[in-house]
Design a protein around this motif. Structure first.
Motif, PDB file in Angstrom:
ATOM      1  N   UNK A   1      36.596  52.151  45.742  1.00 27.98           N
ATOM      2  CA  UNK A   1      35.128  52.170  45.717  1.00 27.98           C
ATOM      3  C   UNK A   1      34.512  51.177  46.691  1.00 27.98           C
ATOM      4  N   UNK A   2      35.083  49.954  46.765  1.00 29.32           N
ATOM      5  CA  UNK A   2      34.403  48.878  47.489  1.00 29.32           C
ATOM      6  C   UNK A   2      34.819  48.762  48.957  1.00 29.32           C
ATOM      7  N   UNK A   3      35.842  49.501  49.367  1.00 25.54           N
ATOM      8  CA  UNK A   3      36.230  49.484  50.774  1.00 25.54           C
ATOM      9  C   UNK A   3      37.387  48.566  51.111  1.00 25.54           C
ATOM     10  N   UNK A   4      37.961  47.875  50.115  1.00 29.99           N
ATOM     11  CA  UNK A   4      39.116  47.028  50.407  1.00 29.99           C
ATOM     12  C   UNK A   4      40.337  47.874  50.713  1.00 29.99           C
ATOM     13  N   UNK A   5      41.160  47.392  51.644  1.00 31.37           N
ATOM     14  CA  UNK A   5      42.382  48.105  52.006  1.00 31.37           C
ATOM     15  C   UNK A   5      43.642  47.380  51.541  1.00 31.37           C
ATOM     16  N   UNK A   6      43.457  46.251  50.906  1.00 28.60           N
ATOM     17  CA  UNK A   6      44.575  45.530  50.289  1.00 28.60           C
ATOM     18  C   UNK A   6      44.265  45.369  48.810  1.00 28.60           C
ATOM     19  N   UNK A   7      45.173  45.800  47.971  1.00 26.90           N
ATOM     20  CA  UNK A   7      44.947  45.790  46.528  1.00 26.90           C
ATOM     21  C   UNK A   7      45.431  44.467  45.939  1.00 26.90           C
ATOM     22  N   UNK A   8      44.572  43.755  45.207  1.00 25.32           N
ATOM     23  CA  UNK A   8      45.026  42.506  44.591  1.00 25.32           C
ATOM     24  C   UNK A   8      46.124  42.772  43.561  1.00 25.32           C
ATOM     25  N   UNK A   9      47.104  41.904  43.519  1.00 25.43           N
ATOM     26  CA  UNK A   9      48.191  42.045  42.558  1.00 25.43           C
ATOM     27  C   UNK A   9      47.740  41.538  41.199  1.00 25.43           C
ATOM     28  N   UNK A  10      47.968  42.342  40.158  1.00 24.02           N
ATOM     29  CA  UNK A  10      47.687  41.924  38.787  1.00 24.02           C
ATOM     30  C   UNK A  10      49.022  41.587  38.133  1.00 24.02           C
ATOM     31  N   UNK A  11      49.202  40.323  37.776  1.00 24.28           N
ATOM     32  CA  UNK A  11      50.454  39.857  37.190  1.00 24.28           C
ATOM     33  C   UNK A  11      50.536  40.278  35.729  1.00 24.28           C
ATOM     34  N   UNK A  12      51.740  40.364  35.213  1.00 20.69           N
ATOM     35  CA  UNK A  12      51.913  40.596  33.783  1.00 20.69           C
ATOM     36  C   UNK A  12      51.373  39.399  33.006  1.00 20.69           C
TER      37      UNK A  12
END
Length: 246
Positions: A140-151
């Motif tokens: 949606x926002x235009x970012x091309x790198x996805x932030x990692x969500x840790x366990x």
């Protein structure tokens, strides 16, 4: 007209043709009703994005990968959000909006006052759920790198996962230093923001964080909910040392 953006696991290469993941193909052809030849954008998280078009529809949707655009929309500030796990949709909102605000990674933590209880299977299921929210937010926002969500991890274990060279901040209403002051010289650097769950951090946790190089910072005169505090702080950090400081 703004084109639809789709994340695919990749890796993508200009000039190729791929079968889209089922959910992505269904979204393009059944929800958006796009036909063969329709244009959209794909990104695989490695940087930049690709112009693309639907090659064929059916049980499987095929797409042509066209030219690569190296555009980046990342913040110059490397932000880690250390977030006390909030209940239900509040945590979903935090992950979504923190992604829009440019965080590089999210570490959900269990603290003394965390209401949510999760076993090992639930932790992985939650991580996958939050990661999918981050992916959708990037589309949606235009970012091309996805932030990692840790366990989800314990508070103590989370501190061991943090980069040692980052400025570390936690919010405290009575702190002598403002968040803006603490972040004033961090442009282009690494910063960790610690936010407690509903009820905030317990006193021993706050002291433990301070003993591990966290700076207590005030954000303003009012006490905010956990889903508000982190997002307001991230926006302030981007204004002082990130996106909006350019």
């Amino acid at each position: 007209m703004r084109l639809t953006r789709i994340h695919v696991p990749g890796p993508l290469h200009a000039g190729g043709e791929i079968t889209l993941p089922a959910q992505a193909g269904e979204h393009l052809t059944r929800v958006l009703r796009l036909a063969a030849g329709a244009s959209f954008i794909m990104f695989d998280g490695r940087g930049g994005e690709y112009a693309a078009e639907i090659a064929s529809t059916g049980k499987q949707v095929r797409a042509r990968v066209l030219r690569h655009d190296p555009v980046q929309r990342e913040s110059p500030l490397d932000l880690t959000l250390l977030q006390g796990v909030a209940r239900g949709e509040r945590m979903d909102l935090i992950v979504q909006k923190a992604t829009e605000l440019g965080v590089a990674r999210i570490l959900p933590v269990l603290t003394e006052r965390t209401v949510v209880k999760l076993d090992a299977k639930q932790r992985e299921r939650k991580r996958a759920h939050w990661q999918s929210i981050a992916v959708s937010a990037c589309e949606q926002c235009g970012r091309n790198r996805v932030p990692a969500v840790h366990e989800v991890v314990s508070f103590g274990d989370a501190l061991k996962l943090l980069p040692e060279d980052a400025t570390r901040c936690l919010l405290a209403a009575d702190a002598a230093v403002s968040l803006a002051q603490a972040a004033a010289h961090t442009a282009g650097a690494k910063l960790v923001l610690l936010i407690g769950p509903e009820g905030g951090l317990a006193d021993p946790e706050e002291k433990y964080a301070q003993a591990n190089a966290f700076i207590s910072c005030r954000l303003g005169p009012r006490i905010m909910r956990t889903e508000t505090a982190g997002l307001a702080a991230l926006a302030a950090l981007q204004a002082v040392a990130g996106d909006f400081s350019r």
